[in-house]
Enzyme design. Structure first.
Site, mmCIF file in Angstrom:
data_model
loop_
_atom_site.group_PDB
_atom_site.id
_atom_site.type_symbol
_atom_site.label_atom_id
_atom_site.label_comp_id
_atom_site.label_asym_id
_atom_site.label_seq_id
_atom_site.Cartn_x
_atom_site.Cartn_y
_atom_site.Cartn_z
ATOM 1 N N CYS A 3 0.858 -1.191 0.000
ATOM 2 C CA CYS A 3 0.000 0.000 0.000
ATOM 3 C C CYS A 3 0.892 1.237 0.000
ATOM 4 O O CYS A 3 2.081 1.139 -0.343
ATOM 5 C CB CYS A 3 -0.992 -0.030 1.167
ATOM 6 S SG CYS A 3 -0.258 0.058 2.814
ATOM 7 N N ARG A 9 -3.370 -0.570 5.482
ATOM 8 C CA ARG A 9 -3.967 -1.665 4.705
ATOM 9 C C ARG A 9 -3.055 -2.878 4.532
ATOM 10 O O ARG A 9 -3.458 -4.012 4.816
ATOM 11 C CB ARG A 9 -4.406 -1.143 3.324
ATOM 12 C CG ARG A 9 -5.547 -0.150 3.399
ATOM 13 C CD ARG A 9 -5.724 0.598 2.097
ATOM 14 N NE ARG A 9 -4.589 1.469 1.829
ATOM 15 C CZ ARG A 9 -4.395 2.183 0.717
ATOM 16 N NH1 ARG A 9 -5.294 2.090 -0.262
ATOM 17 N NH2 ARG A 9 -3.346 2.958 0.578
ATOM 18 N N ASP A 117 -8.402 3.837 1.352
ATOM 19 C CA ASP A 117 -7.404 4.125 2.384
ATOM 20 C C ASP A 117 -8.126 4.632 3.629
ATOM 21 O O ASP A 117 -8.755 5.696 3.587
ATOM 22 C CB ASP A 117 -6.432 5.184 1.854
ATOM 23 C CG ASP A 117 -5.224 5.345 2.764
ATOM 24 O OD1 ASP A 117 -5.320 4.959 3.958
ATOM 25 O OD2 ASP A 117 -4.202 5.849 2.289
HETATM 26 P P1 4NP Z 1 -1.831 2.888 4.081
HETATM 27 O O1 4NP Z 1 -2.418 4.268 4.642
HETATM 28 O O2 4NP Z 1 -1.273 3.179 2.701
HETATM 29 O O3 4NP Z 1 -3.016 1.975 4.033
HETATM 30 O O4 4NP Z 1 -0.766 2.447 5.056
HETATM 31 C C1 4NP Z 1 -1.621 5.422 4.740
HETATM 32 C C2 4NP Z 1 -0.845 5.607 5.858
HETATM 33 C C3 4NP Z 1 -0.060 6.746 5.971
HETATM 34 C C4 4NP Z 1 -0.063 7.693 4.970
HETATM 35 C C5 4NP Z 1 -0.843 7.491 3.847
HETATM 36 C C6 4NP Z 1 -1.622 6.354 3.732
HETATM 37 N N1 4NP Z 1 0.713 8.865 5.099
HETATM 38 O O5 4NP Z 1 0.612 9.743 4.230
HETATM 39 O O6 4NP Z 1 1.483 8.975 6.057
#
Ligand code: 4NP
Length: 146
Positions: A3, A9, A117
């Site tokens: 991800c 995720r 997300d």
């Molecule tokens: P993930 O969600 O891609 O599902 O882990 C996110 C977690 C952190 C960030 C973006 C998406 N971030 O910009 O820090």
């Protein structure tokens, strides 16, 4: 399992698929296309929803997706279309590109559906994501006979 941040995720996807496969023959790992959370624990909301379903994902630490992962892994499951674009940019040939699949293609073939997300949403989003990943991982385990 890939991800963006590797804290919401993909750690759930890693934990869920790991719980369904034979650990002697199948190695599951996750990564983020971004490097902000390298070395970090999964998001507390992912840890909590996994725990609600009997899974402990606190052994995981954030890592960034590496082009070497194309050589290490037979299958690379991405959570959304943006991850898909970011990952295939790092592929060196069509064989590497062919390893990359949107994880919800398992449930909705050819529809290019994203795992939403949940980072900026409430806890409900995490339960929703958990349930879609559980269904997708069940299909992956059966289709690939893991
Ligand atoms: P993930 O969600 O891609 O599902 O882990 C996110 C977690 C952190 C960030 C973006 C998406 N971030 O910009 O820090």
């Amino acid at each position: 399992m890939v991800c963006l941040g590797n804290i919401c995720r993909s750690p759930l996807a890693e934990g869920i698929l790991k719980s369904k496969v034979n650990p002697e023959t199948t190695f599951v790992e996750s990564a983020g296309t971004g490097g902000w959370h390298v070395g970090a624990l999964p998001d507390p909301r992912s840890i909590a929803v996994a725990k609600d379903h009997g899974l402990d994902i606190t052994d995981q630490r954030g890592r960034k997706f590496s082009p070497y992962d194309f050589e290490t892994y037979d299958h690379i499951f991405v959570m959304d279309n943006s991850n898909y674009r970011d990952v295939i940019k790092l592929a060196k040939d069509d064989i590497e590109i062919s390893k990359v699949q949107r994880i919800l293609d398992e449930l909705f073939p050819g529809e290019n559906v994203d795992v939403p997300d949940p980072y900026y949403g409430g806890d409900h989003g995490f339960e929703n994501v958990y349930n879609m990943l559980d269904e997708a991982c069940e299909k992956i385990m059966r289709r690939l006979k893991l």
